[in-house]
Design an enzyme around this catalytic site. Structure first.
Site, PDB file in Angstrom:
ATOM      1  N   LYS A   1       0.822  -1.214   0.000  1.00 15.97           N
ATOM      2  CA  LYS A   1       0.000   0.000   0.000  1.00 15.97           C
ATOM      3  C   LYS A   1       0.859   1.268   0.000  1.00 15.97           C
ATOM      4  CE  LYS A   1      -4.075  -2.204   0.792  1.00 15.97           C
ATOM      5  NZ  LYS A   1      -3.790  -3.645   0.828  1.00 15.97           N
TER       6      LYS A   1
HETATM    7  C1  LIG Z   1      -4.492  -4.800   0.522  1.00 13.17           C
HETATM    8  C2  LIG Z   1      -3.705  -6.055   0.478  1.00 13.17           C
HETATM    9  C3  LIG Z   1      -3.944  -7.053  -0.484  1.00 13.17           C
HETATM   10  C4  LIG Z   1      -5.089  -6.975  -1.463  1.00 13.17           C
HETATM   11  O1  LIG Z   1      -4.990  -5.925  -2.375  1.00 13.17           O
HETATM   12  P1  LIG Z   1      -6.288  -5.386  -3.117  1.00 13.17           P
HETATM   13  O2  LIG Z   1      -5.836  -4.232  -3.924  1.00 13.17           O
HETATM   14  O3  LIG Z   1      -7.251  -4.995  -2.032  1.00 13.17           O
HETATM   15  O4  LIG Z   1      -6.825  -6.516  -3.925  1.00 13.17           O
HETATM   16  C5  LIG Z   1      -3.097  -8.153  -0.539  1.00 13.17           C
HETATM   17  N1  LIG Z   1      -2.088  -8.281   0.352  1.00 13.17           N
HETATM   18  C6  LIG Z   1      -1.840  -7.364   1.307  1.00 13.17           C
HETATM   19  C7  LIG Z   1      -0.716  -7.578   2.236  1.00 13.17           C
HETATM   20  C8  LIG Z   1      -2.628  -6.217   1.402  1.00 13.17           C
HETATM   21  O5  LIG Z   1      -2.367  -5.297   2.342  1.00 13.17           O
END
Ligand SMILES: *Cc1c(COP(=O)(O)O)cnc(C)c1O
Length: 492
Positions: A143
């Site tokens: 993120k």
């Molecule tokens: C948010 C997240 C995901 C999923 O990503 P999306 O964009 O919501 O599909 C997968 N792995 C981790 C560690 C995350 O924080």
């Protein structure tokens, strides 16, 4: 007294401002504009959609037409710094909202605090099988890669516009800390982060609740992530409240996140050539960033959607029925999501941008929690996506096998991807790039159960257990959440 302008939404302001700047353009070229998947919002600038998050008609923003990146330019990315590739891609999306020097400055700053010099390193873990490590930022999950850029551009756009913003984010665990790291302490922005109580890891919770910023407010909601996300949607739907609070979203419904996440599909492909990407998926944002890259002209073999037991999108892609089941707690909590907001973007594109179908399908989904995808949509999705759902047993086995064979410790989300990737790797498909979305230290219990190993906290999290936690527990109740935010709003 309220000025007339302040009773209007952020978008009204951006539209008015755009008209002026468009008139001043000497070139005949039309600047980049964004439309809503529901077709009932006037085209917006990048700054407009960045500050708004969700479209006022309830839809999600997408570029009016996808910018194109020619093959020779993709090839040239192979030897470039990550920040330079990010600039080349993002400037196609930001259009006339920022001058090049502003965009460059924010991208450079965004990637200055990563503990890998190439930001998103590719690591070969088997013959033709790679992990794309996306967890080297301040909060140890992918993120950060988009949020660090978004936070800076957001603050810049808000400063130009004047006024304030209230960010409300539902988080399954990682968005919250990434948003706090990007927006904590900034002037004129309040950040409300709502996580499902007891359903995030202790490291994830502490990363959010020990943040020392006065503008950050943590809510532990008694419910699931989907309950939190649906409260956020209701807050947006309450137009009077949304306007009064200058409500906005920085989770992956904000297209700026998708744009920034498309960059690592380019850097990986520039190094390996046309690849199959395996993407651990919850809200469908990260994997849709792969579709965005493809629509910009990037050659991609296939996008593999890897879900945990919360498999709504896997069922939609494999069976053509889009209907949430009951949310389950798994080893990979950041993907414990049933209603995947960004799937709407993929449906919009797969339908040939049919806004009428989109509106009626989404109305039906809101009413019945069940839509049957028409054959044209199903086959367009199948051309691009293949989906697997991986249970906890296989996730744990994948972590253990990797550790036993290579000594490498994967976090449980990456392991969901690796397990799905193994299935296609076994069919002889190469190269395969599994997106490694989090550092294993964020999920020490799951990792310890699979490997017997304790993952040490990286230095940047060393103080995590010393900080004082600040969090308010609220019931799963729209009024309670709205009241909590209302009491903490800054004066206009
Ligand atoms: C948010 C997240 C995901 C999923 O990503 P999306 O964009 O919501 O599909 C997968 N792995 C981790 C560690 C995350 O924080």
């Amino acid at each position: 007294m309220l000025r007339a302008a302040s009773s209007h939404s952020i978008l009204d302001w951006c539209e008015a401002k755009e008209e002026k700047s468009t008139n001043n353009l000497v070139s005949a070229e039309r600047p980049m504009r964004y439309i809503s998947t529901r077709g009932q919002t006037a085209p917006q600038s990048f700054a407009g959609i960045l500050l708004a998050g969700l479209a006022p008609d309830g839809g999600l923003f997408l570029p009016e037409s996808w910018p194109q990146v020619p093959a020779d330019e993709v090839a040239s990315f192979a030897g470039k710094r990550y920040a330079d590739v990010a600039f080349a891609i993002l400037k196609r999306f930001t259009g006339d909202s920022f001058i090049d020097a502003e965009l460059r400055e924010d991208i450079e700053a965004a990637y200055s605090d990563f503990d890998a010099s190439d930001i998103a390193p590719l690591v070969e873990i088997g013959k033709g099988k790679y992990l794309l490590e996306l967890f080297h930022g301040p909060t140890l999950a992918f993120k950060d890669i988009a949020m660090q850029v978004l936070g800076r551009l957001f603050a810049r756009a808000l400063a130009k516009k004047g006024g304030k913003a209230t960010v409300v984010a539902a988080t399954s665990g990682d968005t919250g800390s990434a948003a706090i790291a990007a927006l904590g302490g900034l002037p004129n922005i309040d950040v409300f982060v709502m996580h499902p109580k007891g359903r995030v890891s202790e490291v994830q919770r502490r990363q959010m609740t020990t943040a020392p910023f006065a503008n950050v407010h943590n809510i532990a909601l008694e419910g699931s992530f989907d309950d939190a996300q649906s409260i956020v949607k209701s807050l947006f739907a309450d137009k009077a409240f949304a306007d009064r609070a200058h409500l906005t979203a920085v989770n992956s419904i904000n297209f700026a996140r998708i744009a920034a996440q498309s960059v690592y599909y380019f850097t990986a492909t520039a190094k390996l050539g046309k690849s199959t990407f395996v993407v651990p998926t919850g809200n469908f944002g990260d994997v849709f960033a792969g579709e965005a890259a493809m629509r910009m002209g990037l050659p991609v073999e296939k996008l593999i959607v890897a879900t945990n037991a919360n498999d709504i999108v896997a069922r939609a892609l494999n069976e053509g029925i889009y209907a949430p089941g009951k949310a389950q707690s798994t080893l990979s909590p950041s993907m414990d999501i049933q209603v995947a907001s960004n799937f709407e973007r993929a449906l919009f594109e797969a339908s040939g941008r049919d806004t009428n179908w989109m509106r009626s399908a989404m109305e039906e989904f809101a009413r019945t929690k069940n839509i049957t995808l028409p054959p044209n949509v199903r086959s367009a999705l199948a051309d691009r996506y293949t989906a697997f759902s991986i249970g906890d047993y296989e996730t744990r086995a994948s972590i253990k096998k990797m550790y036993d064979e290579t000594g490498r410790i994967m976090d449980p989300h990456t392991a969901v991807g690796e397990a799905a990737g193994f299935r296609i790797w076994a069919q002889g498909i190469r190269p395969i790039v599994v997106l490694s979305t989090a550092h294993p230290a964020k999920f020490p219990d799951a990792v310890a159960r699979a490997t017997g190993q304790k993952v040490p906290l990286p230095p940047r999290l060393a103080a995590l257990y010393d900080g004082v936690e600040r969090v308010t527990v609220l019931p799963h109740d729209l009024g309670a959440v709205r009241g909590f935010i209302e009491e903490r709003l800054r004066p206009a």
